[in-house]
Structure formats: structure tokens, C-alpha cells
Design a protein around this motif. Structure first.
Motif, short mmCIF file in Angstrom:
data_model
loop_
_atom_site.label_atom_id
_atom_site.label_comp_id
_atom_site.label_asym_id
_atom_site.label_seq_id
_atom_site.Cartn_x
_atom_site.Cartn_y
_atom_site.Cartn_z
N ASN A 372 15.44 23.92 47.04
CA ASN A 372 14.64 22.77 46.65
C ASN A 372 13.16 22.96 46.96
O ASN A 372 12.43 22.00 47.16
CB ASN A 372 15.16 21.50 47.34
CG ASN A 372 16.58 21.18 46.95
OD1 ASN A 372 17.04 21.59 45.90
ND2 ASN A 372 17.27 20.43 47.79
N GLY A 373 12.72 24.18 47.01
CA GLY A 373 11.32 24.45 47.31
C GLY A 373 11.18 25.79 48.00
O GLY A 373 12.15 26.51 48.20
N ARG A 374 9.99 26.11 48.39
CA ARG A 374 9.73 27.38 49.07
C ARG A 374 10.24 27.30 50.51
O ARG A 374 9.99 26.33 51.22
CB ARG A 374 8.24 27.70 49.07
CG ARG A 374 7.90 29.08 49.62
CD ARG A 374 6.42 29.38 49.48
NE ARG A 374 6.10 30.69 49.98
CZ ARG A 374 6.22 31.81 49.30
NH1 ARG A 374 6.68 31.75 48.06
NH2 ARG A 374 5.91 32.98 49.80
N ASN A 376 10.51 27.42 54.27
CA ASN A 376 9.58 27.40 55.41
C ASN A 376 10.15 28.09 56.63
O ASN A 376 9.40 28.46 57.54
CB ASN A 376 9.23 25.95 55.76
CG ASN A 376 8.46 25.25 54.65
OD1 ASN A 376 7.50 25.78 54.12
ND2 ASN A 376 8.91 24.05 54.28
#
Length: 431
Positions: A372-374, A376
């Protein structure tokens, strides 16, 4: 030396059609071993096979040393499979010294039949299938094929298969229905991207046109697959009872109560067998009592001829096994007893529920981080973390599922505690 031709001369039951390999991976060269021996040896030395030592069969692995795990179960299935082959080769007039069922082939299929199954048994399988519904589902038998064809070897962030032979791969195909074709999509399917495996094991045969129903398609199995399936039934029907008795779930009292509840469904012979089992429990001879059933089931197996769309291509579809009605009825009785007295108990269900919750929690966190995104955080080992940079969301979800399904019971629990328990974990932990 043409190894395939040499092999065919030694045992005319198999031809180059059966020994042809699929996929990328280490080639099978002339090493003084048949292609089927090489299949078996590669399974035994693989990390995926070793991980079965810490995966649930009935009770959580590690709870007690004498309970069966997926590894010991697989070894027992392979022994029974070998014995069935020996029995058929000795007793069938259609077979001979130079025309016989290959023991190494059946052994490798039996050893690998659970190699893709996740932690926490069927509960883990159900959770992963639920989480993967949007990306093609998850099924333990389909994952077997994925490991063999796609994930057996790893070089940095690249995976490749073990180049299994056609006969070995076909022997692993308990089900031949694609996920998209499956009506309920709960189990008994393979992944859609594995359609090339179906084409490889039976060239020019379109399963969707050969069979009218999903059940018929999944029932179309090679001889060696049928032997593995029967060996698996023998092993877990008998050994689940054995483990259940040792764990205290199955007792004389529980069996008697179960017999009263199902009195109308039990034949005179079944009543007699359960009475004998109670006596064996009473005088602590149940282990040998149950062990003798293995021989009964093996000798209740005979080789029969059949005609199929693949009969002209391979002897593996020229023959089938027939199992006596007495053996089938007794095996079914043992399964019913184990399901009622072991698998449907609060103790087992609570542990399955907990295992499922743990797997689901890990999947949701890693899905949020990587899909759901880069990312971290480096929550995954480096090779999986780096591989997550490639492909669409469905490819990455499949990689995440590959990682989680390969984890052992203990590894799943430790990872969950390291991520969610404030008092557990250290920077020097092995990941």
C-alpha cells in the motif's frame, strides 16, 4: 550417454515422455542415478522439506517430542507408498522386472506431497487463502507445485524450480482445476498461472473440454498420484488415532460414547473393530494393533487396467489402483473417529484459531507496509524485501504469501512476538 534412453530400456514402464523435465533450475545429467532418483534426492536435501519438521500435523509441532509433524508424516507416507509399489510389482501379472512401477518416483511424490503446506495446518491454509482471494487464492497442493517449479532454488532475489520430471510433477497434481474455474474457491484448486503445468503434464489435452465437472477433472490422476493419495489416507487415518490416544483425546469412554451417538450408522463389523480398539487401549497394545492395519490396507490394494485420453502417451494412465471395500470403509471409520474426538475439540480449535490470527496479523502488517505504498521498514529478509520492488500488486502479494507460507510454526510465533510483544525480541535475533 543418452540417460533417458538407458533408463527406458531398464524399465519399459516409463519412456522419455515421463522423464522429460519442466522449468528453469539445475539440469539432470548422467550421474549414475535415474531422473526419478534425482527428483527424490533433491526433495530430501531441500530447505522446504526440512522446514516440515516444525509444521503442524495434528498437534502444534514441538508440544511433545513423540507427536507427528508434517515431516514425520511425510516420511511415513513415503514408506507406505514404497510398500504399496512393492506389493503391486510382486502381485500384478501385468508387471515384471523390466516393466514395473518405479519406487523412487512414488517415494519422491510422497515425500513432497505436503512440502507447500503452511504453518498451523488447515487453519493456516484457510487464512492465507482468504487473504489471497483478490490475487489468485492459496492452496497447499498448489503451493507444492509452486515450490517445485518456481521456488526450489534461490540466487539473490531470483528463484527457480528443481526441473521436476513430468511423471513426478503429474504425481503431485491431486487437483487439476484452476482457481478461476473453481466454484467455491476454498480448496482443491491450483493457481491460474500454473495452467502451463497442466499443458506440460498432458500435452494437447484440454481439461476443461475433457471433463464436464470440477469433480471429474480433479479425479483424473496418474497411477503414482493415486498411490500417494492412498498412502496419505492410510498414514493419517491410522496415525491421527495413534496420536489422539497418546494425547488423551481418544479413550475407551470417548469411543463408547461416540459409538452410542452413531449406533445407527455403524455396521456390525465396525462395532466389532471399535470394541477391539477399546480392548487394545485397555491393555496398552493399541500401537501394534493400529500398526497391523497398515499391512491390511497395503494388501487390500490391487492394480487394474483402465482407458483414458492419455493411455497412448504413458503407462501411468493405462493403470489404476483398486482398493477393497473393507479397507475403504475401515479407513473412513478411522477418519470419522479422529475428526469427532480430536479435530473438533475445543483444545485443537482454540490453537487453530490462535495460529490463524497470528498469520493474519503478520500478513496484514506486511501487506500494509509493502503493498500500500513505499516500504518504510525492512520487515522482510533482504532477498524478499528487494524483490518487493518488482511486479504489480498481485505479484508482490504472491511473494509475501510465499514467504509466510514457508515459515515454520515456531518462526511465525517468534516473528509475531518480536513485532507485537514489547518484552520480546533483540537486535541479535536470527531473522
Amino acid at each position: 550417454m543418452d540417460f533417458t534412453k538407458g533408463f527406458a530400456v531398464k524399465n519399459s514402464f516409463y519412456t522419455s515422455f515421463d522423464t522429460e523435465c519442466i522449468g528453469r533450475g539445475q539440469s539432470k545429467n548422467d550421474k549414475g542415478r535415474t531422473p526419478f532418483e534425482q527428483d527424490r534426492d533433491r526433495i530430501i536435501y531441500s530447505p522446504a522439506f526440512r522446514r516440515l519438521q516444525n509444521k503442524t500435523q495434528v498437534f502444534l509441532s514441538g508440544e511433545f517430542d513423540f507427536y507427528r509433524t508434517r515431516l514425520t508424516h511425510s516420511m511415513e507416507v513415503s514408506q507406505i507408498g514404497r510398500s504399496i509399489v512393492n506389493h503391486l510389482n510382486r502381485t500384478s501379472t501385468a508387471l515384471s522386472d523390466d516393466h514395473h512401477i518405479d519406487q523412487d518416483l512414488v517415494e519422491s511424490i510422497c515425500l513432497a506431497h505436503d512440502i507447500g503446506h503452511p504453518s498451523f495446518g488447515h487453519a493456516g491454509e484457510q487464512v492465507l487463502n482468504t487473504m489471497m482471494q483478490e490475487s489468485g487464492g492459496f492452496e497447499g497442493n498448489a503451493q507444492n507445485l509452486r515450490i517445485l517449479v518456481d521456488l526450489f532454488y534461490r540466487d539473490k532475489t531470483c528463484w527457480s524450480g528443481m526441473k521436476p520430471t513430468r511423471a513426478f510433477l503429474d504425481g503431485m497434481l491431486k487437483y487439476k482445476t484452476l482457481f478461476s474455474e473453481s466454484e467455491k474457491k476454498k480448496h482443491h484448486f491450483i493457481y491460474d498461472f500454473q495452467s502451463d503445468i497442466l499443458e506440460f503434464v498432458s500435452p494437447d489435452q484440454l481439461f476443461t473440454s475433457l471433463f464436464d465437472t470440477e469433480k471429474e477433472r480433479n479425479s483424473f490422476k496418474s497411477l503414482e498420484c493415486r498411490i500417494m493419495d492412498w498412502a496419505d489416507d492410510i498414514a493419517y487415518s491410522i496415525h491421527d488415532i495413534d496420536d489422539g490416544i497418546r494425547a488423551g483425546f481418544i479413550s475407551m469412554k470417548n469411543i463408547r460414547n461416540w459409538m452410542d451417538e452413531h449406533n445407527d450408522d455403524l455396521s456390525k463389523d465396525q462395532h466389532g473393530f471399535l470394541d477391539d480398539l477399546c480392548l487394545a487401549i485397555a491393555d496398552d497394545s493399541f500401537s501394534s494393533f493400529l500398526a497391523r492395519l497398515i499391512g491390511t490396507f497395503i494388501h487390500g490394494t490391487t492394480l487394474v487396467e483402465r482407458e483414458t485420453p492419455l493411455s497412448e502417451s504413458t503407462n501411468r494412465y493405462n493403470y489404476d489402483i483398486h482398493i477393497s471395500e473393507d479397507c475403504l470403509e475401515l479407513c473412513t471409520l478411522l477418519k470419522r473417529l479422529a475428526i469427532s474426538l480430536v479435530f473438533h475439540t475445543p483444545q485443537v480449535h482454540q490453537l487453530e484459531f490462535k495460529g490463524g490470527r497470528i498469520l493474519k496479523g503478520l500478513f496484514e502488517v506486511m501487506e500494509q507496509e509493502y503493498l500500500n505504498g513505499r516500504a518504510n521498514y525492512n520487515l522482510l529478509p533482504a532477498h524478499y524485501h528487494n524483490a518487493m520492488n518488482n511486479g504489480d500488486v498481485h505479484h508482490r502479494r504472491r511473494l509475501l504469501c510465499d514467504y509466510l507460507s514457508g515459515m515454520t510454526d515456531g518462526f511465525v510465533v517468534r516473528t509475531y512476538k518480536r513485532m507485537f510483544d514489547p518484552d520480546f525480541g533483540s537486535i541479535i535475533d536470527l531473522i
